[in-house]
Design a protein around this motif. Sequence first.
Motif, PDB file in Angstrom:
ATOM      1  N   GLU A 139       0.820  -1.211   0.000  1.00 31.99           N
ATOM      2  CA  GLU A 139       0.000   0.000   0.000  1.00 31.99           C
ATOM      3  C   GLU A 139       0.861   1.272   0.000  1.00 31.99           C
ATOM      4  OE1 GLU A 139      -2.601  -0.277   3.359  1.00 31.99           O
ATOM      5  OE2 GLU A 139      -3.237  -2.314   2.869  1.00 31.99           O
ATOM      6  N   LEU A 140       2.043   1.197  -0.574  1.00 35.72           N
ATOM      7  CA  LEU A 140       2.981   2.320  -0.501  1.00 35.72           C
ATOM      8  C   LEU A 140       2.616   3.459  -1.448  1.00 35.72           C
ATOM      9  CD1 LEU A 140       5.662   3.563   0.497  1.00 35.72           C
ATOM     10  CD2 LEU A 140       6.823   2.300  -1.332  1.00 35.72           C
ATOM     11  N   THR A 141       2.613   4.675  -0.904  1.00 34.82           N
ATOM     12  CA  THR A 141       2.581   5.886  -1.722  1.00 34.82           C
ATOM     13  C   THR A 141       3.787   6.730  -1.312  1.00 34.82           C
ATOM     14  OG1 THR A 141       1.160   7.101  -0.167  1.00 34.82           O
ATOM     15  CG2 THR A 141       0.082   5.896  -1.943  1.00 34.82           C
ATOM     16  N   LEU A 142       4.487   7.247  -2.292  1.00 33.90           N
ATOM     17  CA  LEU A 142       5.723   7.995  -2.034  1.00 33.90           C
ATOM     18  C   LEU A 142       5.725   9.256  -2.879  1.00 33.90           C
ATOM     19  CD1 LEU A 142       8.567   7.994  -0.691  1.00 33.90           C
ATOM     20  CD2 LEU A 142       9.387   6.757  -2.703  1.00 33.90           C
ATOM     21  N   ARG A 143       5.948  10.403  -2.206  1.00 29.60           N
ATOM     22  CA  ARG A 143       5.964  11.674  -2.930  1.00 29.60           C
ATOM     23  C   ARG A 143       7.077  12.570  -2.402  1.00 29.60           C
ATOM     24  NH1 ARG A 143       2.752  12.755  -6.806  1.00 29.60           N
ATOM     25  NH2 ARG A 143       2.921  14.821  -7.790  1.00 29.60           N
ATOM     26  N   VAL A 171       5.591  29.229  -7.408  1.00 33.52           N
ATOM     27  CA  VAL A 171       5.264  28.805  -8.768  1.00 33.52           C
ATOM     28  C   VAL A 171       5.629  27.326  -8.899  1.00 33.52           C
ATOM     29  CG1 VAL A 171       5.797  29.059 -11.228  1.00 33.52           C
ATOM     30  CG2 VAL A 171       5.635  31.092  -9.769  1.00 33.52           C
ATOM     31  N   THR A 172       4.664  26.506  -9.286  1.00 31.57           N
ATOM     32  CA  THR A 172       4.933  25.083  -9.506  1.00 31.57           C
ATOM     33  C   THR A 172       5.511  24.909 -10.907  1.00 31.57           C
ATOM     34  OG1 THR A 172       3.164  24.372  -8.020  1.00 31.57           O
ATOM     35  CG2 THR A 172       3.939  22.774  -9.638  1.00 31.57           C
ATOM     36  N   LEU A 173       6.751  24.464 -10.973  1.00 30.06           N
ATOM     37  CA  LEU A 173       7.431  24.276 -12.250  1.00 30.06           C
ATOM     38  C   LEU A 173       7.167  22.899 -12.845  1.00 30.06           C
ATOM     39  CD1 LEU A 173      10.914  25.813 -11.332  1.00 30.06           C
ATOM     40  CD2 LEU A 173       9.024  26.926 -12.533  1.00 30.06           C
ATOM     41  N   PHE A 174       6.871  21.939 -11.973  1.00 30.66           N
ATOM     42  CA  PHE A 174       6.683  20.570 -12.462  1.00 30.66           C
ATOM     43  C   PHE A 174       5.861  19.770 -11.460  1.00 30.66           C
ATOM     44  CE2 PHE A 174       7.830  16.113 -12.322  1.00 30.66           C
ATOM     45  CZ  PHE A 174       7.733  15.723 -13.656  1.00 30.66           C
ATOM     46  N   SER A 175       5.021  18.876 -11.973  1.00 33.56           N
ATOM     47  CA  SER A 175       4.317  17.903 -11.144  1.00 33.56           C
ATOM     48  C   SER A 175       4.128  16.642 -11.975  1.00 33.56           C
ATOM     49  CB  SER A 175       2.961  18.455 -10.673  1.00 33.56           C
ATOM     50  OG  SER A 175       2.339  17.543  -9.783  1.00 33.56           O
ATOM     51  N   GLY A 176       4.714  15.553 -11.522  1.00 29.09           N
ATOM     52  CA  GLY A 176       4.655  14.311 -12.283  1.00 29.09           C
ATOM     53  C   GLY A 176       5.368  13.207 -11.542  1.00 29.09           C
ATOM     54  N   ASN A 177       6.013  12.299 -12.297  1.00 29.17           N
ATOM     55  CA  ASN A 177       6.745  11.235 -11.636  1.00 29.17           C
ATOM     56  C   ASN A 177       8.256  11.466 -11.715  1.00 29.17           C
ATOM     57  OD1 ASN A 177       7.882   9.935 -14.050  1.00 29.17           O
ATOM     58  ND2 ASN A 177       5.846   9.097 -14.436  1.00 29.17           N
ATOM     59  N   ALA A 178       9.006  10.630 -11.025  1.00 27.54           N
ATOM     60  CA  ALA A 178      10.445  10.861 -10.884  1.00 27.54           C
ATOM     61  C   ALA A 178      11.199  10.699 -12.197  1.00 27.54           C
ATOM     62  CB  ALA A 178      11.022   9.905  -9.833  1.00 27.54           C
ATOM     63  N   PHE A 202      10.753   4.645 -10.586  1.00 24.89           N
ATOM     64  CA  PHE A 202      10.586   6.009 -11.093  1.00 24.89           C
ATOM     65  C   PHE A 202       9.121   6.361 -11.342  1.00 24.89           C
ATOM     66  CE2 PHE A 202      15.074   5.415 -11.874  1.00 24.89           C
ATOM     67  CZ  PHE A 202      15.605   6.687 -11.705  1.00 24.89           C
ATOM     68  N   GLU A 203       8.357   5.455 -11.923  1.00 21.40           N
ATOM     69  CA  GLU A 203       6.978   5.779 -12.251  1.00 21.40           C
ATOM     70  C   GLU A 203       6.104   5.875 -11.004  1.00 21.40           C
ATOM     71  OE1 GLU A 203       8.786   3.852 -14.317  1.00 21.40           O
ATOM     72  OE2 GLU A 203       8.645   5.277 -15.981  1.00 21.40           O
ATOM     73  N   ALA A 204       6.464   5.153  -9.954  1.00 20.97           N
ATOM     74  CA  ALA A 204       5.640   5.113  -8.740  1.00 20.97           C
ATOM     75  C   ALA A 204       6.044   6.165  -7.712  1.00 20.97           C
ATOM     76  CB  ALA A 204       5.711   3.717  -8.109  1.00 20.97           C
TER      77      ALA A 204
END
Length: 268
Positions: A139-143, A171-178, A202-204
């Motif tokens: 059940e891992l979530t990592l941010r 200012v948010t420059l980026f939001s996505g995956n690693a 990377f994707e998670a």
Amino acid sequence: MKPRRLVLIGFGAIAGDLAATLLDAPQPGYVLGVLLKPGSASRQRLPQSCTPLSDLAELAAFAPDLVVEAAGHEAVRASVPGCLTLGLPVLISSIGALHDAALLASLVATAREHGGRLLLPSGALGGLDYVRAVRHASELTLRYESRKPPAAWSAELKALGHDPDRLDAPVTLFSGNAREAAAAYPQNLNVAAALALAGPGFEATGVDVICDPATTGNTHVVTARSEFGTMHLAIANRPSPSNPKSSWIVGRSLLAAIEQFFAPVMML
């Protein structure tokens, strides 16, 4: 005990500071070689006690116990494979280069075939031991959230139409995956890559990159939630005097990793 033999790939600000510290280390001390491209201006800055090396053959003849990459993503692609072919352990500073899945797979295969090792320092981040422990949680979530002042993102802000000197809100420059983050910001998101490699991939691994005028240092926030518990970690690093996009602590992290490599007691 004989002095420990170490080769640095590159001799920028981080490698220069690291070399000065290593050369002042107590006995048994270190013998340093530095791999540089022929004609590199950095050769003029090498301490007299450092041996300049021009290619893989000279590096092999130097016979290092450990190689430390501190020259950027291109150096990982150009120099690290040859070192692994020699069966050498390589400490990689530019971890963000490993967002390239084909490169990572190739380096791992080369290390396995020839007996080399890829060593990854924690860099500007902490808590990677916890992330490794929960990486297989169901059940891992990592941010990860990066916050740096406008001085670190001047060019990026101008490209978006912001005046770095007059910015009055985040200012948010980026939001996505690693993987996306490391590809978009190859000089700045080594931390995101280290977190992804320690964790679920990377994707998670989620990433937010924020330029915040209220932030005076380079701030890293990691949140991990799983059935084992929750970790919320915040670190505020001082920017490097020579590069505001990088944290001053990065060089100390490399030093700590080198000391661990040679130590009779290792903390994992």
